[in-house]
Structure formats: structure tokens, C-alpha cells
Write an enzyme that holds these catalytic residues in place. Structure first.
Site, PDB file in Angstrom:
ATOM      1  N   ASP A 295       9.892  -7.532 -28.382  1.00 33.16           N
ATOM      2  CA  ASP A 295       9.578  -7.591 -29.815  1.00 33.16           C
ATOM      3  C   ASP A 295       8.076  -7.790 -29.995  1.00 33.16           C
ATOM      4  O   ASP A 295       7.316  -7.791 -29.026  1.00 33.16           O
ATOM      5  CB  ASP A 295      10.379  -8.715 -30.494  1.00 33.16           C
ATOM      6  CG  ASP A 295      10.000 -10.092 -29.949  1.00 33.16           C
ATOM      7  OD1 ASP A 295       9.048 -10.172 -29.142  1.00 33.16           O
ATOM      8  OD2 ASP A 295      10.655 -11.076 -30.322  1.00 33.16           O
TER       9      ASP A 295
ATOM     10  N   ASP B 180       6.254 -10.343 -30.881  1.00 34.49           N
ATOM     11  CA  ASP B 180       5.701 -11.518 -30.214  1.00 34.49           C
ATOM     12  C   ASP B 180       5.575 -11.290 -28.720  1.00 34.49           C
ATOM     13  O   ASP B 180       4.586 -11.672 -28.099  1.00 34.49           O
ATOM     14  CB  ASP B 180       6.631 -12.717 -30.434  1.00 34.49           C
ATOM     15  CG  ASP B 180       6.122 -13.582 -31.571  1.00 34.49           C
ATOM     16  OD1 ASP B 180       5.122 -13.179 -32.196  1.00 34.49           O
ATOM     17  OD2 ASP B 180       6.738 -14.641 -31.818  1.00 34.49           O
TER      18      ASP B 180
ATOM     19  N   ASP C 113       9.720 -10.614 -24.129  1.00 35.38           N
ATOM     20  CA  ASP C 113      10.696 -10.116 -25.094  1.00 35.38           C
ATOM     21  C   ASP C 113      10.279  -8.743 -25.602  1.00 35.38           C
ATOM     22  O   ASP C 113       9.093  -8.459 -25.741  1.00 35.38           O
ATOM     23  CB  ASP C 113      10.782 -11.071 -26.300  1.00 35.38           C
ATOM     24  CG  ASP C 113      11.441 -12.386 -25.931  1.00 35.38           C
ATOM     25  OD1 ASP C 113      12.072 -12.439 -24.856  1.00 35.38           O
ATOM     26  OD2 ASP C 113      11.314 -13.352 -26.713  1.00 35.38           O
TER      27      ASP C 113
ATOM     28  N   GLU D 232       7.891 -14.827 -20.005  1.00 36.53           N
ATOM     29  CA  GLU D 232       7.594 -15.529 -21.249  1.00 36.53           C
ATOM     30  C   GLU D 232       8.622 -16.645 -21.462  1.00 36.53           C
ATOM     31  O   GLU D 232       9.813 -16.405 -21.590  1.00 36.53           O
ATOM     32  CB  GLU D 232       7.671 -14.503 -22.398  1.00 36.53           C
ATOM     33  CG  GLU D 232       7.626 -15.087 -23.772  1.00 36.53           C
ATOM     34  CD  GLU D 232       7.877 -14.012 -24.847  1.00 36.53           C
ATOM     35  OE1 GLU D 232       7.990 -12.818 -24.523  1.00 36.53           O
ATOM     36  OE2 GLU D 232       7.977 -14.406 -26.018  1.00 36.53           O
TER      37      GLU D 232
END
Ligand code: 0RA
Length: 646
Positions: free
Chosen positions: A514, A516, A512, A434
Site C-alpha cells: 500500500d 505507506d 505492505d 516493515e
């Protein structure tokens, strides 16, 4: 149980039976596919299948399945009970024959649909052979009978242990942990999905499923009841619950009486994806086969005939193709075949030729009736088909561009790809990362011998929402195709995938840790699921697990992947360590990223697997919505932790 059995030389008889059973223990994968998570759950399906057969024969209507407190499984039905009288040829009770002889199967009745291929139908004796302990209880003729086994060996002849008003069979087993070395822990979600599927496929049966390992907040065991009166019709509504229908009813039919019982249900929705699930004797035939062929030809023929007669195609400049009739279609086909021939790589392709025409005719008849009675819906379907045909023309051009670039190397590898030096795909991995910045870190941190890096820019296209040509025009997606060396489309099948030139056997999604990041991981997974499903099915897709915390004190440092690990590390350092919460991959330097997430000796990769195609499809369609939590849940549920490098 009869006197004769006791008098019989009991142990001599079990010896012969054991030979087959020993073979099952020596080569378990030949019988249940594998000894991993999948094979383990297969044991339950095998036992439940026997009760389903009893129900389909009209002898029972309720099946209970429990995961017990101690992790064992119990399956109980209210059928006739497995016979316990003397089996003349074997000289022991019929129950013992069923439980301890390979191939005995327990199919005493000729009218049941036995399954000779695939993974089901190997017989409950296989489950017994692969269990440390198993106990059969039969409720029959007012009596309760019991027999126990260890690794498939009867511990004593069948004995009567009491009286009862009940009828039925109860089986409890403990999978052998020397065989299922990876795990013997059953997944609630996996079993629950299968029980739901079985209840849709066998309408009228009630299946209760209870997990006694766990209680909910009210102190009750987690439990579900599955029962479907409408079968496939309801199944379609369940599967397509997150999509928008374009016609007013689920179109369905049930030809139970024919030589080959056929059930079909379908609906059209606003999406651009085709979802057809096919079953033979309750087994999901991933690779399709003759029943699917019959379905397609019946659908195409009938819709085409209707469209031609309607005059709606008059202004169209090109022919409508088979694919065009299936855009936005969700359908389920379920057939029962007495002697199914299973073919294909995973033995999930039906080969029986005699199935094609009954299915095709049944589908034609069903559709003709519906179109006649619902002219409005008929117009809507044909309009959708025309739109699909137009879009297909556009998609073809876009796809050819991907093709040319990939096959001829015309476009070369995407500029952003940092390839590895090793040429053997089996040894190579590619990280889909990402963002360009994390991509840069990964590029510095990797072992360039066998690890390639492909940075992806932000959110990749949501393929659930996009028309096909948009997917093939998308640059990030084209880069993935090109980098992986995967091409799509053959002369016969525009969607066929060619994995022969797959450049990396591990495709690792690194995002990540998280919300997102999990969203992006899901978008990538959605793309793989819709456009490169075999890549997942062949076990090539993984999710990297970057740490959440760095715990540091003086020159001591530890990484933590959850709060418990974080607190333990802190404690080890005396309780006053500095704790850094990683907000993204970007906060790690190259060395940290290598140490935690890329070094095969240390990292944990989660291999992405698909338990049930239907369930996966439902989940991905749900993820089309804008809510993030379900996406997150998907990743956590469907990615199995596997320490594959250890
Ligand atoms: C064959 C004959 C009979 C019962 C069964 C099979 C049977 C097998 C299983 C496996 C799980 N549950 C089952 N329930 C029944 C009995 C035939 C008769 O009573 O005449």
C-alpha cells in the site's frame, strides 16, 4: 552507388566481414555489456551516438528517435549522410563497410572523439549484427540510397531508390530476440532520460523522441522534444529543481577551445549530499577518474584560498577537509577526450592523466571569477563549508561507533536479526521487513537455512533530510549496516563502502502493498542509494511483491497481484468466490507469506536497478518532499520485474 560494386564479387567480400560479425553474435556481452534490458537499450545509444558525432562536427542539428508501432527503433539525422561511394579497400560501398564490418566504426573523420572503452563507440555494425533486420537509408547528393540487412548480413548491395532534397541518415532496426531473450521491448522512460541527458550534454542539438506504440488522450503519439541552449547550466537547474539553492546563480564555464574541451556547472543547495556527475564523451563515468580529480582539486584549492583570505576560518579549531567543500554541492563535469582510457570494474573511470590539470585550472578560474563578482554568495558558500566541517566531526564519532560494532563484532548482530544457518553469502538472503509483527510472521514462514529476517520499526530515517551524523546515529540504520556486514570509510575515503564481508547476496525489501508500504520501501531505497549505492549497482537489492488479494472458494484458493488476476481467478472458480483484500503483510499467516512472497519457486522479486545516476538522484531529491504519489511512482518505475528465481 557505383557500377563497380555491382560487378564486384559481392558475396565473397561479405564472408570476411562476417567473421567479426559472427563473433559479435557469439559473444554479444563483450560488445554491449549484457544481453538484458541494459544491453538492449544500448543498441539505441550506439546508433544515436553516431548522429551526435555528426552534430558535434557541426554537420547536423536535428536528430529524431522513434519507437515504431512494431517495437523497432528508427534514428534519423539531418547530417551529411553516410558516404555510399566505393570503399576502395573493401570493394563495396562505404555504407556497407560501416554497417557490416566490425571496427570500421564509420569514423572517417579524424577530428571526431571516438570512444575506445566503456560501452559506447563499438560501432553501428554491432547493432546490425544483433538485429534480425536493419535498414539504412541515406539522403545524399539529391538521391536516396538504401540497404537492408539480416543479422548483420547485407541482403543486397546499396541501391538508389529515389531522389530527394533532404540530407541525412536514417537507421531502423529490430533487435534479435534470439539474442535478447529476456526482452526486446524498449522502455520509454529509459530512452527518454538518455535523450534528455544527451541534449544537455550537447547544447544546441534538437532531439525529438516519439513512441508510436502509444497515443495520448488526444490521439497523438507520446512525444518529447529536447533542446538545450545553455547545456550544463540548464542540466543543473533540471537536476536540482527540487532542492533549495543557497546562491543566486548556477556557476558554469565552457572551455570548448582548449586541447581538452571542458564544461563544468555547479550550484550549492541546502542539502547535505554531494552530487557530482561526470561525463567523458557523453558517457557517464560512474567511477569518476582524472576529470573528477581535477574538478575536486580545483574546487578545494580555490575555495580554501578564498576562505583563508577572508578570515572566516580564523576561529575554527580544526582543518577543513576536501569533503567539507562538497556538502550540498551539485555539479556536472563534461570533458571530451580524443583517446580516453577507461579503467575500473565497470570501465567507467577515466584514466588519462593529462586531463587533471586542464580541468582543475578551468574550475579554479571559473570559481575565482564568481567569488570575486559575487561576494555575498562567496560568504554563504564558506559558511556552509564551515558548518559541514563541524558536522563532519560529529559524524566521525558516530560512524566510528558503527565501525567498531561491525568490525570487531563488539556489539554483535542486532538482537532483532534472525539469521540463517547457511554461511555462504551467495546462497543467503535477508528480508528487511516493515514492522515487528510482519517480521514475526516472516520469521515463522521463512526457510531458516538461507533466509534471514531483519524487522525494521516503522518509518526509517529520511536520509535526504538528515545530516550525516544523524544517519550514523540512527539505530535502524546501524542495524542494517551491522546485519549486512557492510562497513564504511577507509583512510583515504571517508565514504568508501566495503562490501567484502557482505553477509547476504540478496537484500530483499518487504513492505505492505500500500501507499505507506511503498513510502517505507522508498525510504530504505533512498538510504541504499545515498549510503550503499554499490549494493544496488552490484544487483543485490530487491523488492518483494506480496499479493493484493486472496480469492477463495471451498477448498480452492488463488492469490492475485492485480485486479485482472483477481477477476480471472474468480471466474475460474465460477464467479462467486470470496475475495479478501490484503491490507498488509500482517494479514497473512506464515504459510501464506511463504507461499506467495518468500518461496523462491513461486515469488516474484523486483530487482532494483539504476538506469541513470542523474535521473535517480533527481527522483530521490524529489521524494524529499512530503508528497506520497511521486514516491509510489518511483518504485513502480525503477524496479524492474525480474523473475530471477525461475
Ligand atoms: C563520415 C563521413 C561522412 C559522413 C559520416 C561519417 C556520417 C556518419 C553518420 C552516422 C550517422 N549519421 C551520420 N552522418 C554522417 C561524409 C563526409 C563528406 O560528406 O565529406
Amino acid at each position: 552507388m557505383s557500377e563497380e560494386v555491382n560487378k564486384h564479387n559481392y558475396s565473397a567480400d561479405s564472408i570476411q566481414a562476417l567473421e567479426g560479425m559472427e563473433h559479435v553474435r557469439m559473444r554479444p556481452s563483450m560488445y554491449i555489456g549484457d544481453v538484458g534490458v541494459r544491453g538492449l537499450h544500448h543498441l539505441v545509444y550506439e546508433v544515436v551516438d553516431n548522429s551526435i558525432d555528426e552534430a558535434m562536427g557541426g554537420h547536423c542539428d536535428t536528430i529524431g528517435v522513434w519507437i515504431n508501432e512494431d517495437g523497432s527503433i528508427t534514428v534519423e539525422d539531418n547530417g551529411r549522410g553516410i558516404p555510399v561511394d566505393l570503399h576502395k579497400k573493401e570493394g563495396v560501398s562505404a555504407l556497407e563497410v560501416v554497417m557490416t564490418k566490425i571496427g570500421a566504426g564509420g569514423k572517417f573523420d579524424k577530428d571526431s572523439y571516438k570512444v575506445s572503452g566503456g560501452l559506447h563507440g563499438v560501432g553501428v555494425s554491432v547493432v546490425n549484427a544483433l538485429s534480425n533486420h536493419m535498414k539504412s537509408t541515406v539522403f545524399r547528393d539529391g538521391k536516396i540510397y538504401e540497404q537492408e540487412y539480416e543479422k548483420g548480413k547485407a541482403l543486397y548491395p546499396v541501391k538508389q531508390v529515389g531522389e530527394t532534397e533532404k540530407r541525412g541518415t536514417r537507421q531502423t532496426f529490430y533487435p534479435d530476440d534470439t539474442i535478447f531473450t529476456q526482452t526486446t521491448e524498449f522502455s520509454y522512460d529509459t530512452l527518454s532520460a538518455r535523450m534528455r541527458e544527451l541534449s544537455f550534454l550537447n547544447k544546441g542539438i534538437t532531439i525529438t523522441f516519439t513512441d508510436k506504440r502509444e497515443k495520448d488522450k488526444d490521439g497523438n503519439f507520446v512525444s518529447e522534444l529536447f533542446h538545450s541552449d545553455e547545456g550544463l547550466k540548464e542540466y543543473i537547474r533540471y537536476l536540482d529543481g527540487n532542492r533549495e539553492p543557497i546562491i543566486s546563480h548556477v556557476i558554469s564555464m565552457d572551455h570548448e577551445k582548449g586541447e581538452i574541451p571542458v564544461e563544468v556547472a555547479l550550484i550549492y543547495n541546502t542539502s547535505y549530499t554531494e552530487n557530482i556527475f561526470s561525463y567523458v564523451n557523453n558517457i557517464n563515468t560512474h567511477e569518476g577518474g582524472t576529470h573528477l580529480q581535477g574538478f575536486r582539486s580545483g574546487l578545494t584549492r580555490t575555495l580554501k584560498k578564498y576562505a583563508d583570505a577572508s578570515g572566516m576560518l580564523d576561529k575554527l579549531k580544526f582543518e577543513i577537509a576536501g569533503d567539507d567543500f562538497r556538502e550540498g554541492l551539485t555539479a556536472i563535469i563534461s570533458v571530451k577526450v580524443a583517446e580516453p582510457q577507461f579503467e575500473g570494474q565497470t570501465k567507467t573511470k577515466l584514466g588519462n592523466r593529462e586531463v587533471v590539470s586542464p580541468v582543475s585550472q578551468a574550475v579554479s578560474e571559473m570559481l575565482e571569477n564568481y567569488l570575486e563578482e559575487n561576494p555575498n554568495d562567496a560568504r554563504i558558500i564558506i559558511q556552509k563549508v564551515i558548518l559541514a566541517a563541524q558536522a563532519r566531526h560529529a559524524a566521525k564519532k558516530a560512524r566510528e561507533m558503527v565501525q567498531r560494532k561491525t568490525v570487531m563484532g563488539g556489539g554483535g548482530l542486532p538482537g532483532k536479526l534472525s539469521d540463517c544457518s547457511e554461511q555462504d553469502p551467495a546462497k543467503c538472503e535477508v528480508y528487511l521487513v516493515e514492522g515487528d509483527s510482519a517480521g514475526g510472521t516472516a520469521k515463522q514462514g521463512r526457510d531458516r537455512n538461507f533466509q534471514a529476517i531483519l524487522p525494521l520499526r516503522g518509518k526509517i530515517l529520511n536520509v535526504e533530510k538528515a545530516m550525516q551524523h544523524k544517519v550514523f546515529e540512527n539505530e535502524e540504520i546501524r542495524n542494517i549496516f551491522t546485519a549486512l556486514g557492510v562497513t564504511i570509510g577507509t583512510a583515504e575515503d571517508s565514504k568508501a563502502l566495503n562490501l567484502e564481508k557482505l553477509r547476504y547476496h540478496k537484500v530483499i525489501i518487504m513492505c505492505d502493498a500500500d501507499v505507506d508500504g511503498s513510502h517505507i520501501a522508498t525510504l530504505i531505497l533512498t538510504f541504499f542509494f545515498r549510503f550503499m549505492r554499490e549494493l544496488i549497482e552490484d544487483g543485490h537489492v530487491y523488492i518483494a511483491a506480496p499479493p493484493l488479494y486472496l480469492v477463495k472458494k471451498g477448498n480452492k484458493k488463488e492469490y492475485a497481484w492485480n485486479d485482472v488476476q483477481r477477476d480471472q481467478a474468480n471466474e475460474r472458480m465460477g464467479g462467486s468466490a470470496a475475495i479478501q483484500r490484503y491490507k498488509g503483510l500482517g494479514e497473512m499467516n506464515a504459510e501464506q507469506l511463504w507461499e506467495t512472497t518468500m518461496d523462491p519457486n513461486f515469488r516474484t522479486l523486483r530487482q532494483v536497478t539504476i538506469d541513470s545516476l542523474a535521473e535517480a538522484d533527481r527522483i530521490f531529491s524529489m521524494l524529499m518532499g512530503d508528497e506520497v504519489p511521486p514516491r509510489r511512482e518511483f518504485i513502480e518505475k525503477n524496479a524492474v520485474y525480474a523473475n530471477i528465481d525461475a
